[in-house]
Write a protein that holds these residues in place. Structure first.
Motif, PDB file in Angstrom:
ATOM      1  N   LEU A 128       6.781  -5.070  -4.127  1.00 29.10           N
ATOM      2  CA  LEU A 128       6.168  -5.077  -5.450  1.00 29.10           C
ATOM      3  C   LEU A 128       6.891  -6.037  -6.380  1.00 29.10           C
ATOM      4  O   LEU A 128       6.262  -6.793  -7.130  1.00 29.10           O
ATOM      5  CB  LEU A 128       6.176  -3.664  -6.031  1.00 29.10           C
ATOM      6  N   ILE A 129       8.212  -6.021  -6.346  1.00 27.58           N
ATOM      7  CA  ILE A 129       9.005  -6.905  -7.196  1.00 27.58           C
ATOM      8  C   ILE A 129       8.716  -8.370  -6.871  1.00 27.58           C
ATOM      9  O   ILE A 129       8.469  -9.185  -7.765  1.00 27.58           O
ATOM     10  CB  ILE A 129      10.506  -6.594  -7.038  1.00 27.58           C
ATOM     11  N   LEU A 149       8.884   4.293 -10.708  1.00 35.37           N
ATOM     12  CA  LEU A 149       7.773   4.007  -9.801  1.00 35.37           C
ATOM     13  C   LEU A 149       7.896   2.593  -9.217  1.00 35.37           C
ATOM     14  O   LEU A 149       7.647   2.378  -8.024  1.00 35.37           O
ATOM     15  CB  LEU A 149       6.442   4.156 -10.545  1.00 35.37           C
ATOM     16  N   VAL A 150       8.294   1.630 -10.061  1.00 31.91           N
ATOM     17  CA  VAL A 150       8.518   0.266  -9.571  1.00 31.91           C
ATOM     18  C   VAL A 150       9.615   0.264  -8.517  1.00 31.91           C
ATOM     19  O   VAL A 150       9.491  -0.380  -7.467  1.00 31.91           O
ATOM     20  CB  VAL A 150       8.897  -0.671 -10.734  1.00 31.91           C
ATOM     21  N   ALA A 203       0.810  -1.216   0.000  1.00 33.25           N
ATOM     22  CA  ALA A 203       0.000   0.000   0.000  1.00 33.25           C
ATOM     23  C   ALA A 203       0.844   1.267   0.000  1.00 33.25           C
ATOM     24  O   ALA A 203       0.348   2.344  -0.299  1.00 33.25           O
ATOM     25  CB  ALA A 203      -0.930   0.003   1.216  1.00 33.25           C
ATOM     26  N   HIS A 204       2.135   1.152   0.318  1.00 33.16           N
ATOM     27  CA  HIS A 204       2.987   2.338   0.347  1.00 33.16           C
ATOM     28  C   HIS A 204       4.387   1.957  -0.134  1.00 33.16           C
ATOM     29  O   HIS A 204       4.764   0.780  -0.117  1.00 33.16           O
ATOM     30  CB  HIS A 204       3.056   2.908   1.773  1.00 33.16           C
ATOM     31  N   PRO A 205       5.161   2.933  -0.563  1.00 32.40           N
ATOM     32  CA  PRO A 205       6.521   2.649  -1.038  1.00 32.40           C
ATOM     33  C   PRO A 205       7.392   2.056   0.059  1.00 32.40           C
ATOM     34  O   PRO A 205       7.154   2.275   1.259  1.00 32.40           O
ATOM     35  CB  PRO A 205       7.030   4.031  -1.464  1.00 32.40           C
ATOM     36  N   GLU A 206       8.399   1.302  -0.347  1.00 32.40           N
ATOM     37  CA  GLU A 206       9.345   0.736   0.615  1.00 32.40           C
ATOM     38  C   GLU A 206      10.315   1.828   1.047  1.00 32.40           C
ATOM     39  O   GLU A 206      11.044   2.389   0.231  1.00 32.40           O
ATOM     40  CB  GLU A 206      10.115  -0.427  -0.014  1.00 32.40           C
TER      41      GLU A 206
END
Length: 486
Positions: A174-175, A166-167, A17-20
């Motif tokens: 995400l990865i 963004l990835v 839900a949020h960036p690392e």
């Protein structure tokens, strides 16, 4: 200092839900999760790549027969084992590879190596892969009437670069969760493309001027150097494995990493070699991307281009993610997310320059060969250190940057690691055959390129000898290496 306690239990993966926000920070045992087999699709997705077709075609253009190209492809995939060996240090230390290499170069020496070598390798691969999607995307736009030879690939580059960053911002979670699906989609697209390419292949292909003697060895060794440069560049493999529990078996990490990268490379590079046997030289001169699209039906061309762009985002997303931690490891006061944006901007600028100055085939062959002078020695010394230490790294000690700390060595510099890399690169340059530089020994041998084996053997040999000598002169400074050598 002792290592963080081992755990037999995997915790819940980080949320999407949020960036690392975590960068190079030490990952504690309770924060570890996953299994070694999770690494297979993480490495497969980036390596189901159009660059495999390009490299495979270049082997035929070098003058090789099909069977000779296949031999080179298989042997050129063996360095993926080194990528797997290096990956095992991630769970052992619980941090990124750019921090683990402090054990090899020293606290200050590592900053120099990562700042120069790490950034160069990352920028080159970002540019090469964005370049592939730029040319292919421009071809697709041309079918819809947008034919500007410069603006079209530049626009594609900017859009793809933005998604890639963004990835990298959302990072490991995400990865880990999305790449299995990405690998499946890419595999389906590229297998479909291969099915339309193979009917054009000449299975009984004979080179117009069959090579013998020194010219044959020259072509085969140059092809090997181009192929080996990809796995040798992945000294960032610990970054993708560092979340695994410390108790994960190293053999499984090696197998998942090596097979995930090698299998798609072998298959689709071989398909690229077969493709080149059915394309005349005039078509190849127009560009590998144009020649490939010409073999596909109208409905498949756009799908393939989308696949190329997805693959580019997958590979460069991983590269940008790991490169974003390099800034932190060299002491730059920047958090991982802004660092990812900076990495993306550098790669985008280099890609735009290449778009306006070269072809995809020329860029791939030239830059991958030159890259061996950096990637070969740095991979060799990293893998050798993992073996010498028996993969025993203390994450806490790696973060101790004070004078007198375990990895401070001589004023922050570890001479064995630094000297091994410099001498390994210098030795390899004497054996390199490239349009930009041909070493004197390679020239004397009839342009036979032994840069890869020389870089690996010389670097590893020097590092082993100097490290053991240092351990004898300063007992207790390098206990892990000293014990391993006993």
């Amino acid at each position: 200092m002792s290592q963080p306690p081992k755990t037999q239990h995997a915790s819940i993966p980080e949320p999407l839900a949020h960036p690392e926000t975590r960068g190079i920070e030490l990952i504690q045992a309770t924060q570890r999760h996953g299994r070694a087999r999770d690494l297979f699709p993480v490495w497969a997705a980036p390596n189901v790549s159009v660059l495999n077709f390009t490299v495979g075609a270049s082997l035929i253009l070098l003058g090789l027969e099909l069977w000779q190209a296949f031999v080179v492809i298989i042997i050129g995939s063996l360095p993926w084992i080194l990528t797997g060996i290096v990956a095992t240090s991630g769970p052992a230390a619980g941090t990124s590879g750019s921090v683990i290499t402090r054990a090899i170069y020293g606290i200050r020496g590592n900053r120099v190596v990562v700042a120069f070598f790490g950034w160069f390798i990352s920028a080159v691969f970002l540019a090469l892969n964005w370049l592939a999607s730029s040319f292919m995307g421009a071809e697709l736009l041309g079918q819809f009437g947008f034919t500007d030879p410069v603006l079209a690939p530049v626009l594609v580059t900017i859009v793809v670069a933005a998604v890639t960053v963004l990835v990298a911002v959302f990072g490991h979670g995400l990865i880990l969760r999305s790449y299995p699906a990405v690998a499946s989609v890419l595999l389906a697209i590229f297998l479909l493309v291969t099915a339309f390419v193979l009917p054009h292949a000449q299975w009984g292909y004979v080179a117009p001027e069959p090579l013998e003697g020194a010219p044959l060895w020259s072509a085969m060794t140059i092809g090997f150097a181009i192929l080996a440069s990809t796995p040798l560049s992945y000294t960032n493999s610990p970054d993708l494995a560092r979340y695994l529990p410390e108790s994960t078996k190293p053999s499984r990490i090696i197998a998942a990493t090596a097979l995930g990268g090698a299998l798609p490379c072998i298959f689709f590079t071989a398909a690229g070699a077969l493709m080149a046997t059915g394309i005349d030289a005039v078509a190849m001169d127009l560009g590998i991307e144009s020649a490939l699209l010409a073999l596909l039906p109208a409905w498949l061309g756009p799908i393939f281009v989308v696949g190329v762009i997805i693959n580019t985002i997958a590979l460069n997303g991983m590269t940008t993610y790991t490169a974003s931690m390099a800034f932190q490891s060299i002491g730059v006061p920047i958090r991982r997310i802004p660092s990812a944006v900076v990495v993306g901007a550098i790669g985008t600028a280099l890609t735009i320059y290449l778009v306006m100055s070269t072809s995809l085939l020329d860029a791939v062959n030239l830059m991958l060969q030159l890259l061996v002078l950096i990637s070969g020695p740095t991979m060799a010394v990293f893998a050798t250190d993992v073996i010498l230490r028996r993969n025993r790294y203390s994450g806490a000690e790696l973060f101790d940057e004070d004078p007198g700390s375990p990895f401070w060595y001589n004023g922050g510099w570890h001479v064995p690691g630094l000297l091994a890399v410099v001498l390994g690169a210098a030795s390899a340059s004497l054996f390199l055959t490239n349009p930009a530089w041909t070493g004197p020994i390679a020239a004397a041998m009839g342009l036979v390129d032994l840069s890869v084996p020389v870089s690996l053997l010389v670097t590893a040999g020097i590092y082993i000898a100097l490290t053991r000598l240092a351990a004898k002169r300063r007992p207790g400074v390098l206990p892990a290496v000293e014990n391993a050598a006993a």
